[in-house]
Scaffold this motif. Structure first.
Motif, mmCIF file in Angstrom:
data_model
loop_
_atom_site.group_PDB
_atom_site.id
_atom_site.type_symbol
_atom_site.label_atom_id
_atom_site.label_comp_id
_atom_site.label_asym_id
_atom_site.label_seq_id
_atom_site.Cartn_x
_atom_site.Cartn_y
_atom_site.Cartn_z
ATOM 1 N N VAL A 281 0.862 -1.186 0.000
ATOM 2 C CA VAL A 281 0.000 0.000 0.000
ATOM 3 C C VAL A 281 0.894 1.231 0.000
ATOM 4 O O VAL A 281 1.649 1.458 0.949
ATOM 5 C CB VAL A 281 -0.946 0.026 1.219
ATOM 6 C CG1 VAL A 281 -1.789 1.289 1.202
ATOM 7 C CG2 VAL A 281 -1.832 -1.216 1.232
ATOM 8 N N ASP A 282 0.838 2.009 -1.046
ATOM 9 C CA ASP A 282 1.630 3.228 -1.137
ATOM 10 C C ASP A 282 0.982 4.342 -0.331
ATOM 11 O O ASP A 282 -0.248 4.423 -0.226
ATOM 12 C CB ASP A 282 1.780 3.669 -2.589
ATOM 13 C CG ASP A 282 2.523 2.642 -3.438
ATOM 14 O OD1 ASP A 282 3.340 1.909 -2.847
ATOM 15 O OD2 ASP A 282 2.276 2.576 -4.657
ATOM 16 N N ALA A 283 1.807 5.210 0.235
ATOM 17 C CA ALA A 283 1.334 6.368 1.010
ATOM 18 C C ALA A 283 2.148 7.584 0.591
ATOM 19 O O ALA A 283 3.094 7.981 1.272
ATOM 20 C CB ALA A 283 1.451 6.113 2.504
ATOM 21 N N PRO A 284 1.816 8.188 -0.551
ATOM 22 C CA PRO A 284 2.609 9.309 -1.058
ATOM 23 C C PRO A 284 2.574 10.513 -0.130
ATOM 24 O O PRO A 284 1.567 10.772 0.542
ATOM 25 C CB PRO A 284 1.957 9.624 -2.408
ATOM 26 C CG PRO A 284 0.590 9.044 -2.327
ATOM 27 C CD PRO A 284 0.690 7.853 -1.438
ATOM 28 N N ARG B 90 -1.376 -0.174 -8.177
ATOM 29 C CA ARG B 90 -1.246 -0.671 -6.810
ATOM 30 C C ARG B 90 -2.238 0.064 -5.910
ATOM 31 O O ARG B 90 -2.790 1.091 -6.271
ATOM 32 C CB ARG B 90 0.180 -0.414 -6.296
ATOM 33 C CG ARG B 90 1.247 -1.257 -6.928
ATOM 34 C CD ARG B 90 2.637 -0.683 -6.663
ATOM 35 N NE ARG B 90 2.886 -0.378 -5.258
ATOM 36 C CZ ARG B 90 3.433 -1.232 -4.389
ATOM 37 N NH1 ARG B 90 3.768 -2.449 -4.794
ATOM 38 N NH2 ARG B 90 3.656 -0.882 -3.141
ATOM 39 N N TRP B 91 -2.440 -0.532 -4.723
ATOM 40 C CA TRP B 91 -3.216 0.180 -3.717
ATOM 41 C C TRP B 91 -2.412 1.390 -3.232
ATOM 42 O O TRP B 91 -1.197 1.307 -3.068
ATOM 43 C CB TRP B 91 -3.522 -0.715 -2.526
ATOM 44 C CG TRP B 91 -4.527 -1.790 -2.777
ATOM 45 C CD1 TRP B 91 -4.272 -3.107 -3.028
ATOM 46 C CD2 TRP B 91 -5.946 -1.644 -2.798
ATOM 47 N NE1 TRP B 91 -5.438 -3.805 -3.203
ATOM 48 C CE2 TRP B 91 -6.491 -2.927 -3.072
ATOM 49 C CE3 TRP B 91 -6.804 -0.566 -2.625
ATOM 50 C CZ2 TRP B 91 -7.864 -3.143 -3.170
ATOM 51 C CZ3 TRP B 91 -8.177 -0.785 -2.722
ATOM 52 C CH2 TRP B 91 -8.691 -2.055 -2.981
ATOM 53 N N ALA B 92 -3.094 2.499 -2.997
ATOM 54 C CA ALA B 92 -2.455 3.694 -2.438
ATOM 55 C C ALA B 92 -3.469 4.422 -1.581
ATOM 56 O O ALA B 92 -4.666 4.431 -1.877
ATOM 57 C CB ALA B 92 -1.935 4.613 -3.546
ATOM 58 N N ALA C 225 -0.238 7.451 -8.686
ATOM 59 C CA ALA C 225 -0.857 6.293 -8.038
ATOM 60 C C ALA C 225 -1.847 5.604 -8.967
ATOM 61 O O ALA C 225 -1.961 4.374 -8.964
ATOM 62 C CB ALA C 225 -1.548 6.730 -6.751
#
Length: 452
Positions: free
Chosen positions: A115-118, A144-146, A139
């Motif tokens: 899980v991306d968290a920009p 991918r999930w973000a 994203a």
């Protein structure tokens, strides 16, 4: 690369709004809650101008002598922050798990680092909006999930930009987006207070509206334009009368924004999160239509004198207003308002506007439903006169409405006929009870047959 110069009309409007707000007063941001309340009452020019100028309505109401007990308590505000921090502490993994559970996602869960968290830090609301746009574009294309915490999006309201900050935004692997609303009120046995859920749905609809415009920008710049498949077991597009698209479909040219938002609340009386998907299609349609009806802010501001301002002229302590109350009241009352009892739950100036509406005898104080039923009868005096078979005086030199005869033209008005019938029934009931109906009630007895 040279800096782009803003349009002259936007610069002039910004200067005018700064003058109305006060030369040394920072603008108050227009959040989704305020925007939803504004959309619920689009005929109120006063709120449109004050919100557009970023005026602190809480301080303004206090300076006018009519403060409203509006807003969350400090305890509720703090509890909400603590709960939100708990839900998002793992970078968004818990939000993705809750969303997948509610969607009955058959796919495998994302890995621990899946899980991306920009990062969305930037200077000023315009900078954060641009940073959000870039992060969403990346994203969406990544597959991918973000999870974006507190992204910043903008929407134009009556010709003026408003910057909004959702609690979170989830980007799915298929490129679609889901708005997340995190609230501190509990879900008891799987359901929450319908009033609070409705308010959350209206706020989420505002975010969806703003994200729809952003999605079009992302697509125009070469981003993906994938649609979102309907969730398992849901009806195909158009199955729900009056609502377009499947429940879990998308809106906007880019086909990215899902029409169901994820509402996250504490489970029962614990601090553990639970979630529910709320359909915001109806709220989105209403909000979009109502915001389109708003009079442009520059038109409202142009009707005020050039030296008009809502500046409280705070003293050196930054809290005590020094502006004369009469002068401030005259400026506020110069902007037309559209008071309804619903304002008491959503506007800081509601008490001041209610006082003015009561003083003018406006029937709006009785509610939207009553106002709609009364048709052309706009004042309480006119309503009472119609009920008693009297026509109100229009010339100050003529006798008062209490001594005038009925206007024959009113007989065809269904509202007038209903009022006279109600007055006759009231007089009859009081007479049968042995209670003196008073002069007004006795006046109805003489014309009861005619009113039937």
């Amino acid at each position: 690369m040279p800096t782009e110069t803003p349009p002259p009309q936007r610069t002039a409007l910004g200067q005018r709004l700064a003058e109305l707000r006060g030369p040394r007063v920072a603008p108050r941001p227009l959040d989704a809650r305020a925007l939803a309340a504004l959309a619920a009452n689009p005929g109120c020019r006063r709120r449109a101008l004050l919100d557009g100028a970023g005026v602190d309505k809480t301080a303004l109401a206090a300076a006018l002598g009519a403060p409203a007990p509006f807003g969350q308590s400090q305890f509720a505000h703090q509890r909400g922050h603590v709960f939100e921090a708990r839900v998002t502490a793992d970078g968004g993994g818990q939000l993705v798990a809750l969303l997948r559970e509610r969607l009955s996602d058959p796919g495998p869960p994302p890995p621990r680092d899946g899980v991306d968290a920009p990062e969305l830090v930037a200077d000023g609301p315009a900078g954060r909006t641009e940073r959000t746009r870039l992060a969403l574009a990346q994203a969406t294309a990544a597959g991918r999930w973000a999870v974006l915490r507190h992204p910043m999006v903008s929407v134009e309201v009556a010709g003026s930009p408003a910057y909004l900050e959702p609690d979170a935004l989830v980007v799915h692997p298929d490129g679609s987006w889901t708005v997340v609303e995190i609230k501190s009120f509990p879900m008891l046995d799987g359901s929450a207070d319908p009033t609070k859920v409705g308010a959350a749905a209206r706020q989420a609809a505002v975010y969806v509206l703003a994200l729809r415009e952003l999605a079009e920008t992302v697509t125009a710049e070469g981003g993906p334009a994938r649609g979102v498949p309907a969730a398992r077991g849901e009806a195909p597009a158009g199955a729900d009368a009056g609502l377009s698209g499947p429940v879990d479909g998308t809106v906007g040219a880019a086909g990215l924004v899902r029409q169901r938002a994820l509402l996250v609340c504490p489970k029962d009386f614990s601090n553990l999160p639970t979630a529910e998907l709320i359909d915001v299609r109806k709220q989105l349609s209403v909000t979009s239509r109502q915001l389109a009806r708003l009079t442009r802010i520059e038109e409202i501001a142009a009707e005020l004198p050039g030296d008009a301002t809502f500046d409280l002229r705070l003293a050196d302590d930054g809290k005590t207003p020094t502006r004369p109350v009469a002068e401030l009241t005259a400026t506020v009352d110069a902007v037309p308002a559209a008071y309804v009892p619903d304002c008491l739950a959503s506007c800081e100036l509601a008490f001041h506007c209610r006082q003015a509406a009561r003083a003018a005898g406006a029937v709006e104080v009785l509610g939207r439903g009553v106002r709609g039923e009364l048709g052309g009868l706009t004042t309480v005096e006119a309503v009472l006169g119609a009920a008693l078979g009297e026509r109100p005086a229009t010339d100050p030199a003529e006798p008062s409405s209490a001594t005038r005869s009925a206007d024959p033209g009113q007989e065809a008005d269904p509202a007038v006929r209903a009022l006279r019938r109600a007055a006759a029934l009231r007089a009859q009931a009081l007479a049968e009870a042995g209670t003196d109906p008073g002069p007004a009630g006795r006046a109805t007895e003489s014309g009861e047959a005619a009113w039937r």
